[in-house]
Scaffold this motif. Structure first.
Motif, PDB file in Angstrom:
ATOM      1  N   ASN A  67       0.816  -1.269   0.280  1.00  0.00           N
ATOM      2  CA  ASN A  67      -0.635   0.123  -0.074  1.00  0.00           C
ATOM      3  C   ASN A  67       1.094   1.298  -0.239  1.00  0.00           C
ATOM      4  N   LEU A  68       1.167   1.935  -0.690  1.00  0.00           N
ATOM      5  CA  LEU A  68       2.571   3.005  -1.050  1.00  0.00           C
ATOM      6  C   LEU A  68       1.295   4.070  -1.250  1.00  0.00           C
ATOM      7  N   GLU A  69       0.251   4.567  -1.911  1.00  0.00           N
ATOM      8  CA  GLU A  69      -0.543   5.793  -1.770  1.00  0.00           C
ATOM      9  C   GLU A  69      -0.731   6.206  -0.782  1.00  0.00           C
ATOM     10  N   ILE A  70      -0.457   8.051  -0.410  1.00  0.00           N
ATOM     11  CA  ILE A  70      -0.329   8.248   1.136  1.00  0.00           C
ATOM     12  C   ILE A  70      -1.191   9.191   0.518  1.00  0.00           C
ATOM     13  N   TYR A  71      -2.081   9.347   1.932  1.00  0.00           N
ATOM     14  CA  TYR A  71      -3.452  10.518   2.151  1.00  0.00           C
ATOM     15  C   TYR A  71      -3.411  11.186   2.744  1.00  0.00           C
ATOM     16  N   PRO A  72      -4.075  12.398   2.570  1.00  0.00           N
ATOM     17  CA  PRO A  72      -3.281  13.482   3.799  1.00  0.00           C
ATOM     18  C   PRO A  72      -4.259  13.212   5.400  1.00  0.00           C
ATOM     19  N   LEU A  73      -4.008  13.881   6.391  1.00  0.00           N
ATOM     20  CA  LEU A  73      -3.809  13.520   7.100  1.00  0.00           C
ATOM     21  C   LEU A  73      -4.683  14.654   8.065  1.00  0.00           C
ATOM     22  N   HIS A  74      -5.708  14.754   8.897  1.00  0.00           N
ATOM     23  CA  HIS A  74      -6.390  15.929   9.503  1.00  0.00           C
ATOM     24  C   HIS A  74      -6.521  16.114  10.408  1.00  0.00           C
ATOM     25  N   PRO A  75      -6.100  17.618  11.250  1.00  0.00           N
ATOM     26  CA  PRO A  75      -6.888  17.136  12.054  1.00  0.00           C
ATOM     27  C   PRO A  75      -8.141  17.233  13.325  1.00  0.00           C
ATOM     28  N   SER A  76      -8.516  15.940  13.847  1.00  0.00           N
ATOM     29  CA  SER A  76      -9.892  15.751  14.035  1.00  0.00           C
ATOM     30  C   SER A  76     -10.279  15.749  15.674  1.00  0.00           C
ATOM     31  N   ALA A  77     -11.096  16.528  16.070  1.00  0.00           N
ATOM     32  CA  ALA A  77     -11.504  16.481  17.783  1.00  0.00           C
ATOM     33  C   ALA A  77     -12.450  14.684  17.975  1.00  0.00           C
ATOM     34  N   MET A  78     -12.383  14.704  16.867  1.00  0.00           N
ATOM     35  CA  MET A  78     -14.038  13.366  17.344  1.00  0.00           C
ATOM     36  C   MET A  78     -13.186  11.956  17.194  1.00  0.00           C
ATOM     37  N   ARG A  79     -13.106  11.255  18.245  1.00  0.00           N
ATOM     38  CA  ARG A  79     -12.615   9.876  18.908  1.00  0.00           C
ATOM     39  C   ARG A  79     -13.684   9.380  18.195  1.00  0.00           C
ATOM     40  N   PRO A  80     -13.329   8.089  17.518  1.00  0.00           N
ATOM     41  CA  PRO A  80     -14.759   7.010  16.775  1.00  0.00           C
ATOM     42  C   PRO A  80     -14.294   6.238  18.052  1.00  0.00           C
ATOM     43  N   ASP A  81     -15.355   5.776  18.399  1.00  0.00           N
ATOM     44  CA  ASP A  81     -15.833   4.976  19.394  1.00  0.00           C
ATOM     45  C   ASP A  81     -15.760   3.576  19.479  1.00  0.00           C
ATOM     46  N   ILE A  82     -15.036   3.297  19.407  1.00  0.00           N
ATOM     47  CA  ILE A  82     -14.483   1.365  18.914  1.00  0.00           C
ATOM     48  C   ILE A  82     -14.357   0.589  19.734  1.00  0.00           C
ATOM     49  N   LEU A  83     -15.248  -0.584  19.225  1.00  0.00           N
ATOM     50  CA  LEU A  83     -16.408  -1.671  20.296  1.00  0.00           C
ATOM     51  C   LEU A  83     -15.116  -2.664  20.090  1.00  0.00           C
ATOM     52  N   TYR A  84     -14.521  -2.848  18.674  1.00  0.00           N
ATOM     53  CA  TYR A  84     -13.461  -4.102  18.848  1.00  0.00           C
ATOM     54  C   TYR A  84     -12.554  -3.583  17.662  1.00  0.00           C
ATOM     55  N   GLU A  85     -11.015  -4.308  18.247  1.00  0.00           N
ATOM     56  CA  GLU A  85     -10.488  -4.250  17.357  1.00  0.00           C
ATOM     57  C   GLU A  85      -9.144  -4.634  17.144  1.00  0.00           C
TER      58      GLU A  85
END
Length: 287
Positions: A67-85
């Motif tokens: 996976n060589l493609e690069i995507y822009p990152l953004h500042p985000s105040a929202m944290r995802p509600d992770i149920l499982y990882e």
């Protein structure tokens, strides 16, 4: 998040080609075809290898997803509600009002991009398994790599990955039933046309609670069509409360009263069963 798999060739696999080994390990023909187009790099005993190479007992086959493609990152105040990882998947409880994935109208505020920004991983590819409409809440699953995405998509097709929804519809329904109908997407329209040709839909439901003019139902989809729940119940004269796109009233809720409440599936590599639930949001609770 790239995936790297290590396999040691067994006596039973001795003399097979790499392609045959991949097939015996559960890779589909479609997945194997991607090995020819630089989606993956393979090594046999540390050396690059093609799918037609013959392997021998104790050889070590390494598969690295590229996976060589690069995507822009953004500042985000929202944290995802992770149920499982785990290393292959992440499952979140998506709020209403957040799209599942990017679109031309939502390039930075969708759940997939929020996850990328949360991980601060510019290589994170957004791979939603299914989708929820922007104003629908509940459980969403994202694959962290293409191998997991392919296996989970196959589980959806085979009915192994199952989702259960709660919805509140206008009027009163039978206690339980299976609806069979068709939906047709017409060009330039946001809605699906009910029983006007198109794709067959099979929807199972059971009434969980009755109110004076609505009822809470649990829904399971045997097929997965766009707007299958929303258009299907509107088509039989019982639109979801709050669903203005299909004629629902906004008297007490301002969005479609639909929530993905439960998901069950197998971890794409270990095959361990995973079951997760999400309670109804406050805006869908009725006294």
């Amino acid at each position: 998040m790239n995936k790297e798999l290590h396999y040691q060739i067994t006596d039973k696999q001795n003399g097979l080609t790499v392609k045959a080994v991949l097939s015996s390990l559960g890779f589909s023909r479609h997945e194997i075809s991607r090995f020819k187009f630089s989606a993956y790099q393979m090594y046999l005993n540390g050396e690059p290898v093609m799918v037609n190479q013959v392997v021998h007992t104790t050889d070590v086959l390494v598969i690295e997803e590229l996976n060589l493609e690069i995507y822009p990152l953004h500042p985000s105040a929202m944290r995802p509600d992770i149920l499982y990882e785990d290393e292959d998947i992440v499952i979140v409880d998506k709020p209403a009002g957040i799209p599942s994935h990017p679109s031309h109208l939502h390039l930075t505020d969708d759940m997939g991009t929020i996850l990328r920004d949360y991980y601060q991983d510019e290589h994170f590819v957004i791979r939603p398994i299914g989708r929820l409409d922007k104003d629908v809440s509940g459980i969403m699953i994202y694959a962290k790599n293409q191998l997991s995405a392919a296996r989970l998509t196959a589980q959806r097709k085979d009915g192994i990955l199952r989702k259960h929804y709660y919805a509140i519809v206008e009027g009163q329904l039978e206690d339980k039933a299976t609806l069979i109908f068709s939906l047709l997407k017409e060009d330039g329209q946001l809605t699906q046309s009910f029983n006007q040709g198109g794709k067959q839909c099979i929807t199972e439901y059971e009434v969980m609670k009755r109110y004076q003019t609505e009822c809470l139902i649990k829904v399971h989809l045997q097929t997965g069509r766009t707007h299958q729940i929303r258009a299907g119940f509107a088509g039989i004269g019982h639109p979801l409360c709050g669903d203005t796109l299909y004629g629902g009233s906004t008297q007490w809720i301002k969005r479609p009263a639909l929530h993905c409440a439960r998901i069950e599936f197998l971890q794409p590599f270990t095959k361990a069963k995973i079951v997760l639930e999400s309670p109804l949001l406050e805006d869908m609770k009725r006294k």
